[in-house]
Motif scaffolding. Structure first.
Motif, mmCIF file in Angstrom:
data_model
loop_
_atom_site.group_PDB
_atom_site.id
_atom_site.type_symbol
_atom_site.label_atom_id
_atom_site.label_comp_id
_atom_site.label_asym_id
_atom_site.label_seq_id
_atom_site.Cartn_x
_atom_site.Cartn_y
_atom_site.Cartn_z
ATOM 1 N N PRO A 1 9.863 1.533 -0.371
ATOM 2 C CA PRO A 1 10.885 2.349 0.295
ATOM 3 C C PRO A 1 10.467 2.758 1.709
ATOM 4 O O PRO A 1 9.270 2.812 2.014
ATOM 5 N N ASP A 2 11.453 3.048 2.534
ATOM 6 C CA ASP A 2 11.160 3.607 3.863
ATOM 7 C C ASP A 2 10.972 5.115 3.753
ATOM 8 O O ASP A 2 10.223 5.716 4.503
ATOM 9 N N PHE A 3 11.726 5.713 2.822
ATOM 10 C CA PHE A 3 11.641 7.165 2.619
ATOM 11 C C PHE A 3 11.616 7.489 1.134
ATOM 12 O O PHE A 3 12.218 6.769 0.342
ATOM 13 N N VAL A 4 10.929 8.550 0.808
ATOM 14 C CA VAL A 4 10.926 9.025 -0.576
ATOM 15 C C VAL A 4 11.368 10.487 -0.566
ATOM 16 O O VAL A 4 10.915 11.278 0.266
ATOM 17 N N HIS A 5 12.304 10.825 -1.457
ATOM 18 C CA HIS A 5 12.768 12.214 -1.570
ATOM 19 C C HIS A 5 12.528 12.672 -2.993
ATOM 20 O O HIS A 5 12.751 11.919 -3.937
ATOM 21 N N VAL A 6 12.099 13.902 -3.130
ATOM 22 C CA VAL A 6 11.873 14.414 -4.471
ATOM 23 C C VAL A 6 12.950 15.441 -4.799
ATOM 24 O O VAL A 6 13.163 16.405 -4.063
ATOM 25 N N LEU A 7 13.631 15.177 -5.895
ATOM 26 C CA LEU A 7 14.717 16.048 -6.330
ATOM 27 C C LEU A 7 14.209 16.902 -7.489
ATOM 28 O O LEU A 7 13.687 16.377 -8.475
ATOM 29 N N VAL A 8 14.333 18.206 -7.326
ATOM 30 C CA VAL A 8 13.957 19.112 -8.410
ATOM 31 C C VAL A 8 15.058 20.156 -8.534
ATOM 32 O O VAL A 8 15.458 20.773 -7.541
ATOM 33 N N GLU A 9 15.547 20.307 -9.737
ATOM 34 C CA GLU A 9 16.610 21.278 -10.021
ATOM 35 C C GLU A 9 17.753 21.238 -9.005
ATOM 36 O O GLU A 9 18.203 22.265 -8.501
ATOM 37 N N GLY A 10 18.194 20.044 -8.706
ATOM 38 C CA GLY A 10 19.384 19.884 -7.881
ATOM 39 C C GLY A 10 19.176 20.050 -6.383
ATOM 40 O O GLY A 10 20.142 20.151 -5.626
ATOM 41 N N ARG A 11 17.899 20.087 -5.972
ATOM 42 C CA ARG A 11 17.635 20.192 -4.538
ATOM 43 C C ARG A 11 16.555 19.198 -4.147
ATOM 44 O O ARG A 11 15.653 18.908 -4.940
ATOM 45 N N ILE A 12 16.642 18.713 -2.919
ATOM 46 C CA ILE A 12 15.549 17.887 -2.421
ATOM 47 C C ILE A 12 14.453 18.831 -1.942
ATOM 48 O O ILE A 12 14.656 19.621 -1.012
ATOM 49 N N VAL A 13 13.297 18.791 -2.617
ATOM 50 C CA VAL A 13 12.253 19.750 -2.289
ATOM 51 C C VAL A 13 11.208 19.155 -1.346
ATOM 52 O O VAL A 13 10.394 19.874 -0.764
ATOM 53 N N ARG A 14 11.204 17.864 -1.235
ATOM 54 C CA ARG A 14 10.245 17.252 -0.329
ATOM 55 C C ARG A 14 10.710 15.862 0.061
ATOM 56 O O ARG A 14 11.274 15.140 -0.745
ATOM 57 N N SER A 15 10.506 15.488 1.313
ATOM 58 C CA SER A 15 10.813 14.130 1.758
ATOM 59 C C SER A 15 9.610 13.603 2.509
ATOM 60 O O SER A 15 8.883 14.372 3.145
ATOM 61 N N GLY A 16 9.408 12.316 2.430
ATOM 62 C CA GLY A 16 8.281 11.726 3.148
ATOM 63 C C GLY A 16 8.371 10.223 3.125
ATOM 64 O O GLY A 16 9.421 9.657 2.778
ATOM 65 N N GLY A 17 7.265 9.577 3.472
ATOM 66 C CA GLY A 17 7.219 8.109 3.453
ATOM 67 C C GLY A 17 6.799 7.634 2.080
ATOM 68 O O GLY A 17 6.768 8.407 1.115
ATOM 69 N N LYS A 18 6.449 6.350 1.994
ATOM 70 C CA LYS A 18 6.139 5.778 0.682
ATOM 71 C C LYS A 18 4.903 6.400 0.037
ATOM 72 O O LYS A 18 4.727 6.364 -1.169
ATOM 73 N N GLU A 19 4.037 7.008 0.898
ATOM 74 C CA GLU A 19 2.810 7.618 0.355
ATOM 75 C C GLU A 19 3.121 8.836 -0.531
ATOM 76 O O GLU A 19 2.350 9.172 -1.417
ATOM 77 N N LEU A 20 4.314 9.430 -0.328
ATOM 78 C CA LEU A 20 4.694 10.575 -1.170
ATOM 79 C C LEU A 20 4.818 10.157 -2.638
ATOM 80 O O LEU A 20 4.449 10.896 -3.548
ATOM 81 N N ALA A 21 5.302 8.946 -2.835
ATOM 82 C CA ALA A 21 5.447 8.437 -4.201
ATOM 83 C C ALA A 21 4.083 8.349 -4.876
ATOM 84 O O ALA A 21 3.930 8.690 -6.055
ATOM 85 N N LEU A 22 3.095 7.899 -4.118
ATOM 86 C CA LEU A 22 1.745 7.768 -4.664
ATOM 87 C C LEU A 22 1.154 9.131 -5.004
ATOM 88 O O LEU A 22 0.492 9.300 -6.022
ATOM 89 N N GLU A 23 1.465 10.094 -4.148
ATOM 90 C CA GLU A 23 0.989 11.453 -4.387
ATOM 91 C C GLU A 23 1.571 11.985 -5.700
ATOM 92 O O GLU A 23 0.894 12.623 -6.489
ATOM 93 N N LEU A 24 2.852 11.676 -5.914
ATOM 94 C CA LEU A 24 3.510 12.123 -7.136
ATOM 95 C C LEU A 24 2.900 11.460 -8.359
ATOM 96 O O LEU A 24 2.723 12.086 -9.399
ATOM 97 N N GLU A 25 2.595 10.201 -8.187
ATOM 98 C CA GLU A 25 1.976 9.430 -9.265
ATOM 99 C C GLU A 25 0.683 10.126 -9.715
ATOM 100 O O GLU A 25 0.400 10.263 -10.891
#
Lengths: 481, 256
Positions: free
Chosen positions: B215-239
């Protein structure tokens, strides 16, 4: 609704009888022995046929109208029906399509029916009809070369009395049931087919070509006999709604298949279903259809697509008498508006190793009520008999109903029976899935319904199948949303 | 030009608010991944974009190529080029996959003022696209999704997408229930469709899919809101860290 309707209609017809004084070929409403005699006399029938009609009539007087079907309608006044009217003369027909009900024309348009055929169907008195007659004549010549008899019932009585006498009532006796008995007493006309030994009929026989016998009225009688090794496919009806002024239809169809013979009988029925909002004015279709697999390895197959009529009461059946004979029933019945259908089949296994297949698809929309009623009967001597039944119902909306009454009666332990039944509601999620791919809701519904009916449609002759699909589409318009 | 502009979108299902103000801009050529724990509203977002009636939009705006998307019915959105790959593709008994897809393609072409494709052209197109997802030809003749395995259903969705060539592809947990081989095939199918005029919103619970669809961008949705956006490295952090630390942040935000 019906009493008032019939009354009004009967009066109207009656009125016609007086206004057009020249038209002497219509008798006043009502039924007694003299009417039966009159019908027979008008048709110049032989004595034996009159006797047969009279026997039926006196039997009918002792019978009661059946009440067991899952349909409701107001009582029919049999004394208000006109039992004999000669086909309309050109004078009474519409002169052009401009005089025809625009609603009817709109439907023809949607079904893509060519102009000439529209004129024919609407009963317009023009040369188009003559064109068709000449086409029919050409076909008749071809059939005659093979020894095939394909003509109106009246012609058959005149030209082939021995065949008619032998087979009339041999499958549906005059005493069979209320409506069939009434038909036996007063039947107007219909078709007769005889395929001689070993002949494979080279074309689909259709009432379509039987222009001269059109307007056979409400008490039609059809008899089809396939002699040893003969094969025939017969198409009844038409996808286009026919102009029709009779409310009660009580037809009888008899099929006889000898050794190794095969008869395929396909019906598409699209009679006036009545007003969509009130259900008023629709046709009552109370038909008795039965085939007898008289010979060994014979086969009778019924395929029906029922979309019209206000009330349908119809059970095309097979008597599997010959050993190794095969009976099939494929049915699609659609009820919408206030339509009611109680339809199904009866498979009676008498011979050894007889096989039957039942595939029934009922679709209900609007306030429609759809009932499958079927019986599979395995008699004592029917060793190794097999039946497979599948009855599926589909509901569109939440005001309609689907009902299934399968009766199974097995008297031989070696019989094998399978019965499957499902009821499904056309799913919001199916429609949404189609929508999400760009398909409009109406197209989605007709696609889903056609998919549901596929096993039956593929039994229809190619051209008929395409028409039947289109017919469902037109009939389903506005059912959802 | 932006393909999709979501502004403060709120939506509810059966009176319960699920999306609580989402803003997101997707430009042509981009792939945006939406990640989040179960029940965070990921699938609701997909359904709202596709136009499912049960999901009521209670606030905000969605512009699709500058036009109000929410005004259009689901079939109009599809014809305008919005495609959603379903998390649970629906079965349509008796309707062949080819027949269905041809009806869909022609509905879209008709909308664009293009000529309908005939059977021969269509078959040629279909054969070519099938290779993208390594689909067995028998799946074309079979009724839509009926008797398909989970993996076949998901592949069929990507196959539909390849044939219909949308402008915006929304993939709703397309990776769920796929083994690694099927996942690779699905990802390859999506990657082959990536180009400068098209955009994707890829909804997923796991980072795994994003190894293959970068992806070019990763967004994290929690309880109906985007709480964080970033690049593909955000996905790895979540992992690595899971969702819980973001969930805590979100609840802190909600009570603040």
């Amino acid at each position: 609704m019906s009493t008032a309707m019939l009354e009004e209609y009967a009066e109207r017809e009656y009125e016609f009888g007086f206004v057009t004084d020249i038209d002497q070929e219509m008798i006043p409403p009502g039924l007694d022995e003299s009417v039966v005699r009159l019908i027979s006399a008008k048709k110049e029938e032989p004595e034996w046929l009159l006797e047969w009609r009279l026997k039926a009539f006196s039997h009918w007087l002792k019978m009661e109208e059946p009440q067991w079907a899952n349909v409701k309608y107001d009582p029919i006044d049999y004394q208000k029906i006109i039992y004999y009217a000669a086909p309309k003369s050109d004078k009474d027909r519409p002169k052009s399509l401009e005089e025809v009900d625009p609603e009817l024309l709109r439907t023809y348009e949607k079904l893509g029916i060519p102009l000439k055929e529209q004129e024919m169907l609407a009963g317009v008195a023009v040369d188009a009809v003559f064109d068709s007659v000449s086409v029919a004549t050409t076909f008749k010549g071809k059939l005659a070369e093979l020894g095939i008899v394909f003509c109106s019932f009246s012609e058959a009585v005149k030209n082939h009395p021995e065949l008619v006498k032998k087979y009339l009532g041999s499958v549906v006796p005059y005493s069979d049931n209320f409506f069939a008995t009434l038909n036996s007493a007063v039947f107007s006309d219909g078709s007769f087919v005889y395929i001689p030994k070993g002949v494979r009929c080279p074309m689909e026989l259709s009432t379509y070509f039987r222009i001269n016998a059109m307007n056979t009225g409400q008490f039609e009688r059809t008899l089809i006999v396939a002699d040893e090794g003969a094969t025939v496919s017969y198409l009844e009806g038409c996808t286009a709604p026919m102009r029709d002024e009779n409310q009660l239809h009580a037809a009888v169809v008899e099929l006889v298949a000898m050794d190794d013979a095969s008869i395929k009988y396909s019906t598409v029925q699209n009679w006036y279903p009545g007003d969509l909002e009130t259900g008023k004015g629709g046709i009552f279709n109370f038909v008795t259809k039965r085939g007898k697999c008289e010979g060994k390895r014979s086969k009778i197959s019924w395929t029906q697509v029922e979309t019209g009529s206000a009330v349908t009461w119809k059970y095309p059946s097979c008597i599997l008498k010959g050993d190794d004979s095969v009976g099939e029933f494929y049915s699609v019945a659609l009820t919408k508006g206030w339509q009611q259908a109680d339809t199904g089949t009866k498979m009676v296994h008498i011979g050894k190793n007889t096989t039957s297949t039942i595939i029934s698809k009922g679709i209900s929309a609007g306030q429609g009520q759809n009932t499958y009623r079927g019986q599979v009967k395995i008699l004592k001597g029917a060793h190794g008999a097999r039946n497979f039944s599948q009855c599926d119902s589909m509901l569109i909306g939440d005001r309609c109903g689907a009902h299934t009454f399968p009766y199974i009666d097995v008297n031989n332990p070696s019989a094998r029976m399978e019965h499957e039944a499902t009821t499904s509601k056309i799913g919001e999620d199916q429609i949404f899935y189609c929508n999400q791919r760009g398909i409009a809701t109406e197209d989605a519904v007709s696609m889903i319904v056609n998919g549901f009916c596929r096993e039956v449609f593929r039994e229809l002759p190619m051209e008929f199948a395409v028409e039947a699909q289109k017919l469902l589409e037109v009939n389903l318009e506005g059912s959802v949303g | 030009m932006s393909i999709l502009e979501i502004k403060n979108l709120r939506a509810s299902v059966e009176e319960k608010e699920i999306l609580k103000g989402i803003s997101l801009t997707v430009k042509a050529g981009e792939v945006h991944a939406i990640m989040g724990p179960n029940g965070s509203g990921k699938s609701t977002l997909a359904q709202v974009l596709a136009g499912r009636e049960e999901y009521k939009v209670t606030g905000g705006k969605v512009l699709y190529r500058g036009k109000d998307l929410l005004e259009l019915g689901p079939e109009e959105r599809a014809r305008e080029g919005v495609f959603m790959a379903f998390q649970y593709p629906v079965e349509i008994p008796g309707v062949s996959n080819t027949y269905f897809l041809k009806a869909a393609l022609n509905a879209i072409r008709k909308h664009r003022g293009e000529k309908e494709v005939d059977a021969v052209e269509f078959l040629k197109l279909v054969r070519e696209k099938m290779k993208l997802v390594k689909m067995d030809e028998t799946l074309l003749r079979r009724p839509v999704n009926e008797g398909f395995s989970g993996g076949e259903k998901k592949r069929n969705e990507i196959f539909h997408m390849a044939v219909l060539e949308p402008i915006l592809g929304v993939l709703d947990e397309t990776d769920s229930g796929l083994d690694i081989d099927a996942l690779k095939i699905v990802a390859e199918g999506v990657n082959s469709l990536r180009d400068q005029n098209r955009a994707f919103v890829v909804i997923t619970h796991y980072q795994r899919l994003l190894d293959y669809i970068i992806p070019d961008f990763v967004h994290v949705l929690v309880e109906g809101r985007i709480v964080r956006s970033g690049g593909k490295e955000l996905a790895l952090e979540l992992e690595e860290k899971g969702y819980s630390w973001l969930e805590e942040e979100a609840s802190a935000l909600a009570t603040a």
